[in-house]
Design an enzyme around this catalytic site. Structure first.
Site, PDB file in Angstrom:
ATOM      1  N   CYS A  74     -15.662  -4.813   2.451  1.00 43.10           N
ATOM      2  CA  CYS A  74     -16.889  -4.521   3.194  1.00 43.10           C
ATOM      3  C   CYS A  74     -16.731  -3.112   3.727  1.00 43.10           C
ATOM      4  O   CYS A  74     -15.636  -2.710   4.095  1.00 43.10           O
ATOM      5  CB  CYS A  74     -16.997  -5.413   4.422  1.00 43.10           C
ATOM      6  SG  CYS A  74     -17.410  -7.092   4.076  1.00 43.10           S
ATOM      7  N   THR A 118      13.348   4.762   9.879  1.00 35.07           N
ATOM      8  CA  THR A 118      14.373   3.764  10.207  1.00 35.07           C
ATOM      9  C   THR A 118      14.087   2.469   9.457  1.00 35.07           C
ATOM     10  O   THR A 118      12.956   1.981   9.480  1.00 35.07           O
ATOM     11  CB  THR A 118      14.381   3.506  11.731  1.00 35.07           C
ATOM     12  OG1 THR A 118      14.707   4.729  12.383  1.00 35.07           O
ATOM     13  CG2 THR A 118      15.402   2.430  12.099  1.00 35.07           C
ATOM     14  N   THR A 136       0.839  -1.207   0.000  1.00 30.68           N
ATOM     15  CA  THR A 136       0.000   0.000   0.000  1.00 30.68           C
ATOM     16  C   THR A 136       0.869   1.250   0.000  1.00 30.68           C
ATOM     17  O   THR A 136       0.616   2.201  -0.752  1.00 30.68           O
ATOM     18  CB  THR A 136      -0.927  -0.001   1.241  1.00 30.68           C
ATOM     19  OG1 THR A 136      -1.739  -1.179   1.173  1.00 30.68           O
ATOM     20  CG2 THR A 136      -1.803   1.227   1.290  1.00 30.68           C
TER      21      THR A 136
HETATM   22  C1  LIG Z   1      -2.881  -5.902  -5.966  1.00 26.55           C
HETATM   23  C2  LIG Z   1      -2.579  -5.454  -4.569  1.00 26.55           C
HETATM   24  N1  LIG Z   1      -1.975  -4.287  -4.370  1.00 26.55           N
HETATM   25  C3  LIG Z   1      -1.668  -3.833  -3.155  1.00 26.55           C
HETATM   26  C4  LIG Z   1      -1.972  -4.572  -2.029  1.00 26.55           C
HETATM   27  C5  LIG Z   1      -1.624  -4.034  -0.680  1.00 26.55           C
HETATM   28  O1  LIG Z   1      -0.418  -4.594  -0.221  1.00 26.55           O
HETATM   29  P1  LIG Z   1      -0.088  -4.596   1.355  1.00 26.55           P
HETATM   30  O2  LIG Z   1      -1.056  -5.539   1.990  1.00 26.55           O
HETATM   31  O3  LIG Z   1       1.336  -5.063   1.444  1.00 26.55           O
HETATM   32  O4  LIG Z   1      -0.229  -3.205   1.838  1.00 26.55           O
HETATM   33  C6  LIG Z   1      -2.621  -5.803  -2.183  1.00 26.55           C
HETATM   34  C7  LIG Z   1      -2.995  -6.587  -0.992  1.00 26.55           C
HETATM   35  O5  LIG Z   1      -4.122  -6.785  -0.677  1.00 26.55           O
HETATM   36  C8  LIG Z   1      -2.931  -6.259  -3.491  1.00 26.55           C
HETATM   37  O6  LIG Z   1      -3.538  -7.424  -3.694  1.00 26.55           O
END
Ligand SMILES: Cc1ncc(COP(=O)(O)O)c(C=O)c1O
Length: 403
Positions: free
Chosen positions: A332, A242, A70
């Protein structure tokens, strides 16, 4: 023990990643410190960076470590937008496919609300694959005002692989940097950053057998990227904070292992997935497979169905109580299931979309897992149908299921 068919949400850590993680956890040292302990931690991080780069076809200097997929997606969307716009104020359009993960879509919409961006949602076909003709038309008409293009390598819900090479070639002609979210692709299909021609690529640790809360943005050398996090100037000033030594070490080991094992795991999981699809169709003949029907055009470990007349969440809870864990694939909100934006973009109706269920396999999956699903699925579908589309699940859901 439950049958776990939700590896796209998160997959168990690989034993070698657990070892790397726990070994590093008991050692003290901030990788930015100059004393011996700090330098030892720095060596661990830099070795992890080298291993990640080697496994993904990148240079070590192109790896920006983050706290997950993310964050890497946010850095790509916001960082590329601000950097490109600073060079050329006319470039304010953010081009994203309509089936991106919320980690890409939501920062893009945030930038539209707060930073003067304009969103262009690029359409997909009924399989969930980006319509290259629509991208070409958009770039032809407005290429000079595009700040970036973000198209995922593979979709997390329906598993559709995206036409990245074509997208990169088109965007390049118009000077538009391209980011791909490869969170679901790494370890499933070959991912080579240099060969892809991409400017930036997102990877996440916990989808490949590494820990949660670690990931990376691969950013092409020389790419202008405005930082999102400011502070100690780590990661060449692009991502302050960090460095998480144990997570970096375990993440690198997991990516390395998943990529090395892919030539054997991908065909094994694809065969298991094909059997799962055939068996689900045998026991529930009106189940509709979503995403590309051609198995070579979808992730090997993904099977996604809609079950007419069922609420996906009801099915999920019924299967869970029968010992099978899977996902609806979509979020959801406040406990109310939302029809998936991916299925809607593919042209599914709201009621159809509400009957979605995603089964995803991983390194621990076996034939027995598929057998168990097939055993319990018909009764679950029957009960979910009896409850109908109005029979909302009663269990409290978190505000956003892990995907
Ligand atoms: C296609 C995609 N992008 C981004 C993410 C987010 O990654 P993270 O859970 O490491 O934040 C996910 C996870 O659900 C994902 O499937």
């Amino acid at each position: 023990m439950s049958v776990y068919l939700d590896h796209a949400a998160t997959t168990p850590m690989l034993p070698e990643a657990v070892s790397a993680f726990t070994e590093a956890l008991v050692r003290t040292g901030n990788p930015s410190s100059l004393h011996s302990s700090g330098r030892a931690a720095r060596r661990t991080v830099e070795e992890a960076r080298e291993r990640l780069a080697a496994a993904l076809g990148a240079r070590p200097s192109e790896v920006v470590l983050t706290a997950g997929g993310t964050e890497a997606d946010n850095l790509a969307v916001k960082g590329l937008f601000w950097a490109r716009r600073a060079q050329d104020p006319a470039r304010r359009r953010i081009l994203v496919s309509a089936v991106e993960h919320h980690a890409v879509l939501d920062p893009a919409f945030w930038m539209a609300e707060h930073a003067g961006a304009e969103i262009v949602l690029l359409p997909v076909d009924s399989d969930g694959v980006l319509r290259i003709d629509a991208l070409a038309a958009e770039l032809e008409a407005h290429g000079d005002s595009a700040a970036l293009l973000s198209v995922m390598w593979a979709n997390n819900e329906v598993g559709a692989l995206q036409p990245l090479a074509d997208a990169v070639a088109l965007a390049r002609r118009h000077g538009v940097p391209v980011h791909a979210d490869a969170v679901q692709a790494v370890g499933q299909v070959p991912v080579d950053f240099a060969a892809s021609g991409l400017d930036a690529l997102t990877v996440s640790g916990h989808k490949v057998g590494g820990p949660m809360g670690v990931g990376a943005l691969l950013a092409r050398r020389g790419l202008d990227l405005t930082p999102v996090l400011h502070g100690g100037g780590q990661e060449r000033g692009v991502r302050s904070g960090t460095l998480d030594t144990p997570s970096a070490a375990a993440f690198a080991v997991a990516v390395e292992s998943a990529v090395a094992a892919r030539p054997t795991t991908a065909p094994r999981l694809a065969a298991l997935r094909d059997r799962l699809v055939a068996e689900v169709r045998r026991v529930v003949p009106d189940a509709v497979l979503r995403g590309p029907a051609d198995p070579s055009l979808r992730l090997p470990a993904n099977a996604h169905f809609t079950f007419p007349g069922c609420e996906g969440d009801s099915l999920l809870y019924l299967l869970d109580s029968a010992g099978v864990e899977c996902s609806t694939g979509s979020a959801c909100q406040a406990g109310v299931p939302q029809p998936s934006h991916v299925l809607l973009a593919m042209g599914a109706g709201e009621d159809e979309a509400r009957g979605a269920l995603r089964f995803t396999l991983g390194h621990t999956s076996t034939e027995a897992d598929v057998d168990r699903l097939v055993e319990v699925l018909p009764a679950a579908v029957e009960r979910a149908r009896a409850a109908g589309l109005s029979g909302r699940p009663r269990a409290a859901s978190a505000a956003g299921e892990g995907r």
